[in-house]
Design a protein around this motif. Sequence first.
Motif: not given
Length: 546
Positions: A74-82, A363-369, A357-359, A518-520
């Motif tokens: 999907i292209g999401l960044e890793p956000a776990g440990d290390d 739209e641009s999203f101000a906040r992060s997911f 759907l978000l990725a 996605y809309r929420i």
Amino acid sequence: MIRSTLTAGVLAGAALFMQPPAGAQIPDAVLAGSAANIEADVRFLGDDLLEGREAGTRGFDLAALYVATQYRLIGLEPAGDDGSYFQSVPLIRGVRDREGARFAITRGDEALEFVFEDEYLPAVNFSTGEESISAPMVFVGQAVAAPHHDHDDFAGVDVAGKIAVVLNSAPASFPDAERAYYAHRIEKWRALEERGAVGMITLGDPEREAKRPWSLDAPNWKRPFMRRLDADGRPADDFPGLRVRVSASVGIAERVFAGSPYTAAEVFAMLEAGELVSFDLAGEATLSTRATLDRLESSNVVARLPGSDPALSQEHIVMTAHLDHVGFGAPVNGDTLYNGVQDNAMGTATMLETARLLADSPESFARSFLFVALTAEEKGLLGAYHYANTPTVPADGIVANVNMDMPVIIGDVTDVIPIGIEHSTLGDVTERAVAQADIVLTPDPAPEEVVFVRSDQYPFVRAGIPAVYLKGGVKLRDGGDGEAIVKAFRAKRYHLPSDDLDQPLYWPAAGRLAYVNYRIGSLIANDPERPQWLPDSFFGQTFGKH
């Protein structure tokens, strides 16, 4: 803008639903693409290869690797440990030993011995592994003390040094939110330990037995219990003062209450009338438990979609779904593998599609997911408690949780069932999101099940974070009885081997649910204000950050 590998047709369709008006239809290409993606994910996660995805097993680890791979695609960044996609969750596991278990009642010269599995099962003491106690018994109703409702099950009795006999749930007269809170086992354990009880017998009742017979789940007593470990390496939420806890079938109630001021039949009549009273029971109980303990680690699988606003991108909306199920168990019609397709391969796949759907949104999203596939939900929401207490981003930047758990996709429905929208401004957000998908909200048809405290949003709520989750709807376009189908699922498939890929599954409804989530997420991400607890919300008043 991060892009995934969706087809050009789906991307073209995505452009059609940028800020859709109320009453808009989901573009056909988007719905078809989402249905296909969810089906592919569920067919892998629910396959026999993953052996039911029990936390701490190879099957779960394979599922976690699959989810991490999907995050990467999907292209999401890793956000776990290390810098990885994995957050380690330290756990302690306990496997019960039949030979070390005992439940007996002595009255004068009479000694009653109850039958392991058929009539009772002990819990695991994670602090010592083995305990045995003998003490007088006291009945304390549902072990609820709620001064603001002038309700105290402990009034007129002393539980110190005694074994408390307790019924499940909380008074039906309480508002749903408060009933959910007081029905939760942690609140009961805490109330009993604070008052000096040394043991606990949780007794079934006729209504619960009718909904889910003791004999359906008791044969799975060999499944491990688990607790998460706190920062000091101690079992969290174990309440060691309650040295032995047992659960018991309603079938032994008459023998438990024999010789006491009220019979079992009278107690259950008082329960139905909402007029329980507490009293000392005749005789002394002996409770014993023994388990083999070991420590292990499992993983939450965590990824991030960064927001576009320099300031608001430091705030996060956490999308969650539990990845685990219960693994192998007692045979049912010769089948020992509990695949967990609706619970919760479907929820995990819905979360992954929400991420796609978000990725891929224009739209641009101000906040992060953040997207978190949680471990050990089936062991007591353990992965969620770990993440809510030790998040991989600053805790004060988490603004909302949107959870996806066992949606029970039954067919082509025109609705979804929201859980928790009455507590925060997420209610308005959910109503707007549903309108944009041209479906409706249906109130929870079974509020007595108090599901708001039984899934992974609850640890976030306890951390002061507004939360919501949606269940699949019950209003079928063909006029069928959706509520009856859901009840049949809970009776014949929930936590049974038949929750597998052979059951009827309607993928477009799952795609529609992903679109609503996605809309929420979109609406929360671009709202200048954080979601807020409503002033009259019990959970906001109890846990909200003031």
